[in-house]
Motif scaffolding. Sequence first.
Motif, PDB file in Angstrom:
ATOM      1  N   ASN A  35     -26.509 -14.066  -3.547  1.00 50.25           N
ATOM      2  CA  ASN A  35     -26.345 -15.566  -3.480  1.00 50.25           C
ATOM      3  C   ASN A  35     -27.737 -16.225  -3.088  1.00 50.25           C
ATOM      4  O   ASN A  35     -27.783 -17.134  -2.629  1.00 50.25           O
ATOM      5  CB  ASN A  35     -25.275 -16.004  -2.416  1.00 50.25           C
ATOM      6  N   ASN A  36     -28.834 -15.509  -3.459  1.00 44.33           N
ATOM      7  CA  ASN A  36     -30.096 -16.118  -3.430  1.00 44.33           C
ATOM      8  C   ASN A  36     -30.712 -15.914  -2.023  1.00 44.33           C
ATOM      9  O   ASN A  36     -31.549 -16.796  -1.440  1.00 44.33           O
ATOM     10  CB  ASN A  36     -30.126 -17.440  -3.846  1.00 44.33           C
ATOM     11  N   ALA A  37     -29.934 -15.258  -1.045  1.00 42.61           N
ATOM     12  CA  ALA A  37     -30.327 -15.076   0.173  1.00 42.61           C
ATOM     13  C   ALA A  37     -31.005 -14.021   0.753  1.00 42.61           C
ATOM     14  O   ALA A  37     -31.224 -13.957   1.985  1.00 42.61           O
ATOM     15  CB  ALA A  37     -29.008 -15.413   0.926  1.00 42.61           C
ATOM     16  N   SER A  38     -31.471 -13.180  -0.169  1.00 45.46           N
ATOM     17  CA  SER A  38     -32.046 -12.187   0.347  1.00 45.46           C
ATOM     18  C   SER A  38     -33.505 -11.778  -0.379  1.00 45.46           C
ATOM     19  O   SER A  38     -33.878 -12.153  -1.649  1.00 45.46           O
ATOM     20  CB  SER A  38     -31.303 -10.819   0.121  1.00 45.46           C
ATOM     21  N   ALA A  39     -34.533 -11.850   0.522  1.00 45.37           N
ATOM     22  CA  ALA A  39     -35.762 -11.475   0.111  1.00 45.37           C
ATOM     23  C   ALA A  39     -35.968 -10.377  -0.912  1.00 45.37           C
ATOM     24  O   ALA A  39     -36.747 -10.492  -1.981  1.00 45.37           O
ATOM     25  CB  ALA A  39     -36.882 -11.252   1.037  1.00 45.37           C
ATOM     26  N   GLN A  40     -35.246  -9.135  -0.662  1.00 48.18           N
ATOM     27  CA  GLN A  40     -35.073  -8.387  -1.687  1.00 48.18           C
ATOM     28  C   GLN A  40     -34.818  -8.661  -2.875  1.00 48.18           C
ATOM     29  O   GLN A  40     -35.242  -8.159  -4.045  1.00 48.18           O
ATOM     30  CB  GLN A  40     -34.235  -7.323  -0.883  1.00 48.18           C
ATOM     31  N   ASP A  41     -33.866  -9.550  -2.839  1.00 45.17           N
ATOM     32  CA  ASP A  41     -33.295  -9.823  -4.165  1.00 45.17           C
ATOM     33  C   ASP A  41     -34.097 -10.793  -5.056  1.00 45.17           C
ATOM     34  O   ASP A  41     -34.357 -10.439  -6.078  1.00 45.17           O
ATOM     35  CB  ASP A  41     -31.945 -10.803  -4.053  1.00 45.17           C
ATOM     36  N   ARG A  78     -46.887  -8.426  10.695  1.00 41.89           N
ATOM     37  CA  ARG A  78     -48.192  -8.595   9.946  1.00 41.89           C
ATOM     38  C   ARG A  78     -48.509  -7.704   8.791  1.00 41.89           C
ATOM     39  O   ARG A  78     -49.571  -7.653   8.078  1.00 41.89           O
ATOM     40  CB  ARG A  78     -49.257  -8.031  11.136  1.00 41.89           C
ATOM     41  N   ASN A  79     -47.580  -6.803   8.287  1.00 43.04           N
ATOM     42  CA  ASN A  79     -47.621  -6.161   6.980  1.00 43.04           C
ATOM     43  C   ASN A  79     -46.975  -6.863   6.112  1.00 43.04           C
ATOM     44  O   ASN A  79     -46.662  -6.389   4.952  1.00 43.04           O
ATOM     45  CB  ASN A  79     -46.972  -4.600   6.971  1.00 43.04           C
ATOM     46  N   ASN A  80     -46.542  -8.148   6.330  1.00 45.51           N
ATOM     47  CA  ASN A  80     -46.027  -9.112   5.109  1.00 45.51           C
ATOM     48  C   ASN A  80     -44.402  -8.661   4.847  1.00 45.51           C
ATOM     49  O   ASN A  80     -43.950  -9.114   4.057  1.00 45.51           O
ATOM     50  CB  ASN A  80     -46.834  -9.143   3.930  1.00 45.51           C
ATOM     51  N   ALA A  81     -43.827  -7.789   5.719  1.00 43.11           N
ATOM     52  CA  ALA A  81     -42.494  -7.383   5.418  1.00 43.11           C
ATOM     53  C   ALA A  81     -41.673  -8.500   6.338  1.00 43.11           C
ATOM     54  O   ALA A  81     -41.729  -8.770   7.399  1.00 43.11           O
ATOM     55  CB  ALA A  81     -42.214  -6.035   6.187  1.00 43.11           C
ATOM     56  N   PRO A  82     -40.721  -8.948   5.578  1.00 38.02           N
ATOM     57  CA  PRO A  82     -39.537  -9.972   6.327  1.00 38.02           C
ATOM     58  C   PRO A  82     -39.080  -9.326   7.647  1.00 38.02           C
ATOM     59  O   PRO A  82     -38.532  -8.127   7.270  1.00 38.02           O
ATOM     60  CB  PRO A  82     -38.664 -10.318   5.214  1.00 38.02           C
ATOM     61  N   ILE A  83     -38.888 -10.079   8.663  1.00 41.78           N
ATOM     62  CA  ILE A  83     -38.316  -9.456   9.693  1.00 41.78           C
ATOM     63  C   ILE A  83     -36.909 -10.239  10.107  1.00 41.78           C
ATOM     64  O   ILE A  83     -36.085  -9.824  10.834  1.00 41.78           O
ATOM     65  CB  ILE A  83     -39.070  -9.683  11.022  1.00 41.78           C
ATOM     66  N   THR A  84     -36.592 -11.090   8.975  1.00 44.01           N
ATOM     67  CA  THR A  84     -35.316 -11.871   9.056  1.00 44.01           C
ATOM     68  C   THR A  84     -34.756 -12.144   7.808  1.00 44.01           C
ATOM     69  O   THR A  84     -35.696 -12.010   6.920  1.00 44.01           O
ATOM     70  CB  THR A  84     -35.672 -13.216   9.771  1.00 44.01           C
ATOM     71  N   GLN A 130     -42.698  -9.400  16.823  1.00 46.20           N
ATOM     72  CA  GLN A 130     -42.961  -8.871  15.419  1.00 46.20           C
ATOM     73  C   GLN A 130     -43.573  -9.876  14.529  1.00 46.20           C
ATOM     74  O   GLN A 130     -44.177  -9.832  13.472  1.00 46.20           O
ATOM     75  CB  GLN A 130     -41.979  -8.226  14.502  1.00 46.20           C
ATOM     76  N   ALA A 131     -42.907 -11.208  14.896  1.00 49.44           N
ATOM     77  CA  ALA A 131     -43.479 -12.022  13.890  1.00 49.44           C
ATOM     78  C   ALA A 131     -44.878 -12.673  13.668  1.00 49.44           C
ATOM     79  O   ALA A 131     -45.707 -12.835  14.642  1.00 49.44           O
ATOM     80  CB  ALA A 131     -42.663 -13.632  14.508  1.00 49.44           C
ATOM     81  N   HIS A 132     -45.527 -12.921  12.429  1.00 45.48           N
ATOM     82  CA  HIS A 132     -46.799 -12.931  12.048  1.00 45.48           C
ATOM     83  C   HIS A 132     -47.111 -14.167  11.485  1.00 45.48           C
ATOM     84  O   HIS A 132     -47.962 -14.950  11.321  1.00 45.48           O
ATOM     85  CB  HIS A 132     -47.348 -11.621  11.810  1.00 45.48           C
ATOM     86  N   TYR A 133     -46.129 -14.124  10.200  1.00 44.18           N
ATOM     87  CA  TYR A 133     -46.475 -14.956   9.131  1.00 44.18           C
ATOM     88  C   TYR A 133     -45.204 -15.862   8.782  1.00 44.18           C
ATOM     89  O   TYR A 133     -44.265 -15.192   8.267  1.00 44.18           O
ATOM     90  CB  TYR A 133     -46.897 -14.154   7.562  1.00 44.18           C
ATOM     91  N   ALA A 138     -42.228 -19.249  -2.324  1.00 45.96           N
ATOM     92  CA  ALA A 138     -43.232 -18.997  -3.549  1.00 45.96           C
ATOM     93  C   ALA A 138     -44.350 -18.071  -2.756  1.00 45.96           C
ATOM     94  O   ALA A 138     -45.117 -17.374  -3.513  1.00 45.96           O
ATOM     95  CB  ALA A 138     -43.522 -20.445  -3.931  1.00 45.96           C
ATOM     96  N   ASP A 139     -44.851 -18.459  -1.405  1.00 45.24           N
ATOM     97  CA  ASP A 139     -45.917 -17.931  -0.905  1.00 45.24           C
ATOM     98  C   ASP A 139     -45.820 -16.507  -0.868  1.00 45.24           C
ATOM     99  O   ASP A 139     -46.768 -15.507  -1.165  1.00 45.24           O
ATOM    100  CB  ASP A 139     -46.025 -18.525   0.541  1.00 45.24           C
ATOM    101  N   TRP A 140     -44.617 -16.061  -0.466  1.00 47.91           N
ATOM    102  CA  TRP A 140     -44.186 -14.734  -0.092  1.00 47.91           C
ATOM    103  C   TRP A 140     -44.290 -13.837  -1.532  1.00 47.91           C
ATOM    104  O   TRP A 140     -44.938 -12.784  -1.723  1.00 47.91           O
ATOM    105  CB  TRP A 140     -42.798 -14.535   0.482  1.00 47.91           C
ATOM    106  N   LEU A 141     -43.615 -14.571  -2.717  1.00 46.04           N
ATOM    107  CA  LEU A 141     -43.399 -13.854  -3.798  1.00 46.04           C
ATOM    108  C   LEU A 141     -45.120 -13.596  -4.560  1.00 46.04           C
ATOM    109  O   LEU A 141     -45.083 -12.661  -5.002  1.00 46.04           O
ATOM    110  CB  LEU A 141     -42.584 -14.455  -4.742  1.00 46.04           C
ATOM    111  N   SER A 142     -45.832 -14.773  -4.339  1.00 49.84           N
ATOM    112  CA  SER A 142     -47.189 -14.612  -5.139  1.00 49.84           C
ATOM    113  C   SER A 142     -48.033 -13.468  -4.046  1.00 49.84           C
ATOM    114  O   SER A 142     -48.498 -12.710  -4.788  1.00 49.84           O
ATOM    115  CB  SER A 142     -48.015 -15.839  -4.750  1.00 49.84           C
TER     116      SER A 142
END
Length: 416
Positions: A35-41, A78-84, A130-133, A138-142
Amino acid sequence: MAYLGIDFGTSGARAIAIEPQGSVLAECRCAYASNNASAQDWEHTLWALLDQIPQTIRQRLQAIAIDGTSATVLLCDRNNAPITEPLLYNDSRGGAPTVAPVDSPAHSATSSLAKALWWHTHLPDHRLHQAHYLVHQADWLSSLLHGKPGISDYNNALKLGYDPQALAYPQWLAALDIAPWLPAVIAPGTEIAPIQPAIAQKFAIPNQCIIKTGTTDSIAAFLASGASATGEAVTSLGSTLVLKLLSSVPINDAKSGIYSHRLGNQWLVGGASNTGGAVLSYFFSSDELHSLSQRIDPAQPSHLDYYPLLTPGERFPINDAELSPRMTPRPENSVEFLHGLLESMAHIEAMGYQKLMDLGSGAVHRLYTAGGGAQNQVWQTIRHNILGIPMGAALHTEAAYGTARLAAGLVGSNPQ
Ligand code: ADP
């Protein structure tokens, strides 16, 4: 040479590759798995889209840009991995941030800032550490393509509170606890870095292909139309009715949901009404919308005066949280009912442009149309009769095309 624009919209993603002058080379789309709610998707969707672009075109790619839904945000380590999980564009759990000035686009319950502040107060401590960015969709996908986290553009950053006039974060924002999370902000369409070598190799994209900053999906749809001069406007007939007008001055009226995006040295002034295609889809299937519209005589008035809404409440052009939907009397004949709905929405559209002009935007000289309702020629005629503004033929109506133009350098600029 080829340029790729990728659009992450509300229900799926699309990619369009163009030649340097703008003609379309390839077009593909991919629905989200969930449903568009996951970064992995989103990430899988990005790879699926790149896969679908023919290899002969991928081999010629010079630049890629991505747009995403405005105020859809992610918090990463800090490794650009989503924490939420991401908080989506329409999520209002945070409530309007009182720290933002009332005329700021960040002063809204669905703003990116509201979501950041919600995370700051609700995440457990071990997560917060853990939060860093803080980044937009669009920012994350780029950043998956170029490998440099924490970079945004000033269209996406508007609802974070970034000031596109000063080209800086305002003092009140820089003083908040979340300030260390804020992304660096540059103009849409600016070169960030070449594509990461491993991704270039995997998809047979040239190593020198540049990833550029993108924009929001609605600005991308505006750019797709070809509108570029002051006084040119685009009405988007999607689920909601969205008006955007190029003006030489910015206008911000947060209580009415009016704000201004920077486009080079012009301002894209916009407002969104809750009326629109979602109401039409509630009553009619797309086949019915098509066939019943053919039977409307657009030269005749419907004699119906509606304010079509699915639920009470409106911000623009009427700012009234309690505004009641008005869709009666309902004629038995569906053609007449649809006529009343389409005509009433055209009146709301006219009221919307009048409101922008009353606030100082300057006149509308030419109008383009985007969104699912743009295909409806009968509606176009009804709108033209009511609005009395010359209508231009949009170059394209897909946001991905606008972002491809940004990648190709056909639009976008760096203000002095
Ligand atoms: P979204 O805002 O969800 O991206 P789209 O731009 O895809 O929306 O447009 C979808 C909307 O277009 C639907 O809500 C539907 O009511 C409307 N629509 C589709 N076909 C027609 C038509 N022939 N006439 C008027 N509206 C239409």
